[in-house]
Design a protein around this motif. Structure first.
Motif, mmCIF file in Angstrom:
data_model
loop_
_atom_site.group_PDB
_atom_site.id
_atom_site.type_symbol
_atom_site.label_atom_id
_atom_site.label_comp_id
_atom_site.label_asym_id
_atom_site.label_seq_id
_atom_site.Cartn_x
_atom_site.Cartn_y
_atom_site.Cartn_z
ATOM 1 N N LEU A 49 40.282 34.709 51.855
ATOM 2 C CA LEU A 49 41.478 35.305 51.516
ATOM 3 C C LEU A 49 41.835 34.364 52.585
ATOM 4 C CD1 LEU A 49 44.521 35.784 50.517
ATOM 5 C CD2 LEU A 49 44.679 37.811 52.768
ATOM 6 N N ALA A 50 41.489 34.165 53.696
ATOM 7 C CA ALA A 50 41.431 33.472 54.830
ATOM 8 C C ALA A 50 41.489 32.279 53.878
ATOM 9 C CB ALA A 50 40.758 33.304 56.253
ATOM 10 N N GLN A 51 40.294 31.446 53.901
ATOM 11 C CA GLN A 51 39.638 29.993 53.265
ATOM 12 C C GLN A 51 40.378 30.189 51.902
ATOM 13 O OE1 GLN A 51 35.610 31.866 51.997
ATOM 14 N NE2 GLN A 51 35.035 31.344 54.009
ATOM 15 N N ARG A 70 49.599 36.487 58.202
ATOM 16 C CA ARG A 70 49.741 37.986 58.096
ATOM 17 C C ARG A 70 50.196 38.495 56.792
ATOM 18 N NH1 ARG A 70 53.969 40.695 62.441
ATOM 19 N NH2 ARG A 70 52.314 39.377 64.276
ATOM 20 N N VAL A 71 49.540 39.988 56.549
ATOM 21 C CA VAL A 71 49.450 40.493 55.253
ATOM 22 C C VAL A 71 50.646 41.721 55.331
ATOM 23 C CG1 VAL A 71 48.800 40.629 52.492
ATOM 24 C CG2 VAL A 71 47.852 39.023 54.112
ATOM 25 N N ARG A 72 50.989 42.486 54.435
ATOM 26 C CA ARG A 72 52.080 43.511 54.920
ATOM 27 C C ARG A 72 52.101 43.782 53.016
ATOM 28 N NH1 ARG A 72 56.871 45.253 58.590
ATOM 29 N NH2 ARG A 72 57.015 47.100 57.638
ATOM 30 N N THR A 73 51.425 45.365 53.601
ATOM 31 C CA THR A 73 51.549 45.754 52.361
ATOM 32 C C THR A 73 52.560 47.017 52.018
ATOM 33 O OG1 THR A 73 49.782 47.356 52.432
ATOM 34 C CG2 THR A 73 49.055 44.857 51.661
ATOM 35 N N LYS A 74 52.376 47.994 51.494
ATOM 36 C CA LYS A 74 53.351 49.476 51.595
ATOM 37 C C LYS A 74 52.173 50.330 52.555
ATOM 38 C CE LYS A 74 55.229 49.828 47.233
ATOM 39 N NZ LYS A 74 55.037 50.172 45.881
ATOM 40 N N LYS A 75 50.532 50.392 52.659
ATOM 41 C CA LYS A 75 50.478 51.073 53.651
ATOM 42 C C LYS A 75 49.896 50.374 54.617
ATOM 43 C CE LYS A 75 48.230 54.083 49.417
ATOM 44 N NZ LYS A 75 47.014 54.030 49.318
ATOM 45 N N HIS A 76 49.564 48.903 55.106
ATOM 46 C CA HIS A 76 49.325 48.573 56.142
ATOM 47 C C HIS A 76 49.776 47.299 55.688
ATOM 48 C CE1 HIS A 76 45.639 51.069 54.231
ATOM 49 N NE2 HIS A 76 45.558 51.267 55.499
ATOM 50 N N GLU A 77 49.308 46.563 57.801
ATOM 51 C CA GLU A 77 49.439 44.676 57.715
ATOM 52 C C GLU A 77 48.001 44.395 58.182
ATOM 53 O OE1 GLU A 77 53.418 43.062 60.161
ATOM 54 O OE2 GLU A 77 52.827 44.991 61.698
ATOM 55 N N ILE A 78 47.969 43.523 57.699
ATOM 56 C CA ILE A 78 46.521 42.914 58.485
ATOM 57 C C ILE A 78 47.153 41.669 58.566
ATOM 58 C CG2 ILE A 78 44.447 42.147 57.306
ATOM 59 C CD1 ILE A 78 45.174 44.100 54.949
ATOM 60 N N MET A 79 46.644 41.358 59.825
ATOM 61 C CA MET A 79 46.690 40.852 60.370
ATOM 62 C C MET A 79 45.203 39.121 60.760
ATOM 63 S SD MET A 79 49.644 41.726 63.544
ATOM 64 C CE MET A 79 48.244 43.282 64.411
ATOM 65 N N ILE A 80 45.710 38.195 60.089
ATOM 66 C CA ILE A 80 43.604 37.770 60.656
ATOM 67 C C ILE A 80 43.704 36.462 61.575
ATOM 68 C CG2 ILE A 80 41.925 36.258 58.817
ATOM 69 C CD1 ILE A 80 43.564 38.193 56.620
ATOM 70 N N ALA A 81 43.119 36.618 62.117
ATOM 71 C CA ALA A 81 42.806 35.133 62.995
ATOM 72 C C ALA A 81 41.477 34.481 62.953
ATOM 73 C CB ALA A 81 43.535 35.495 64.512
ATOM 74 N N PRO A 82 41.924 33.048 62.105
ATOM 75 C CA PRO A 82 40.124 32.725 61.568
ATOM 76 C C PRO A 82 40.014 31.681 62.865
ATOM 77 C CG PRO A 82 42.067 31.819 60.377
ATOM 78 C CD PRO A 82 43.076 33.155 61.133
ATOM 79 N N GLU A 83 38.904 31.466 63.159
ATOM 80 C CA GLU A 83 38.635 30.135 64.724
ATOM 81 C C GLU A 83 37.528 29.869 63.624
ATOM 82 O OE1 GLU A 83 39.736 29.595 66.961
ATOM 83 O OE2 GLU A 83 41.264 31.875 66.923
ATOM 84 N N LYS A 84 36.657 28.807 64.308
ATOM 85 C CA LYS A 84 35.977 28.463 64.121
ATOM 86 C C LYS A 84 34.436 29.011 63.087
ATOM 87 C CE LYS A 84 33.158 24.415 64.737
ATOM 88 N NZ LYS A 84 32.040 23.405 65.418
ATOM 89 N N ASP A 85 33.945 29.693 64.298
ATOM 90 C CA ASP A 85 33.326 31.064 64.370
ATOM 91 C C ASP A 85 33.231 31.908 63.621
ATOM 92 O OD1 ASP A 85 31.324 28.735 64.417
ATOM 93 O OD2 ASP A 85 31.501 28.628 67.148
ATOM 94 N N PHE A 86 33.942 32.678 63.932
ATOM 95 C CA PHE A 86 34.244 33.955 63.876
ATOM 96 C C PHE A 86 36.007 33.724 62.753
ATOM 97 C CE2 PHE A 86 35.266 33.450 67.992
ATOM 98 C CZ PHE A 86 37.008 34.046 67.844
ATOM 99 N N MET A 87 35.901 35.296 62.844
ATOM 100 C CA MET A 87 37.242 35.431 62.359
ATOM 101 C C MET A 87 38.217 37.585 63.122
ATOM 102 S SD MET A 87 38.678 36.004 58.441
ATOM 103 C CE MET A 87 38.199 37.669 58.151
#
Length: 98
Positions: A49-51, A70-87
């Protein structure tokens, strides 16, 4: 305690945080506070998804880059911070007040 462990502990202490996953650029989980099955599931899916999101941002403006998702669903909020070598992925309850 390492700086990474301190950061994970600090993030985990926030109200509503259900899990944290650090994933390398190949989608392999490096650290996680979630159970193994969930870690694998989140790692593989959210890396893709991040890619894709980064690709869309760059298609719209080649000079730009994805810094946070940031992805918000009915059950969760998912926050993604992508960097060069990791996420960094943080999963939290969307109904928890800060």
């Amino acid at each position: 305690m390492s700086e990474i462990e301190e950061t994970l502990k600090r993030i985990s202490s926030h109200k509503g945080v259900q899990g944290i996953v650090i994933v390398n650029s190949e989608g392999v989980p490096l650290r996680s506070t979630m159970e193994a099955e969930k870690t694998t599931q989140y790692s593989a899916s959210l890396l893709q998804l991040a890619q894709k999101a980064r690709s869309v941002v760059r298609d719209l403006d080649p000079q730009n880059d994805l810094t946070f998702l940031r992805v918000r669903t009915k059950k969760h909020e998912i926050m993604i911070a992508p960097e060069k070598d990791f996420m960094l992925v943080v999963v939290q309850s969307p109904n928890t007040e800060a």
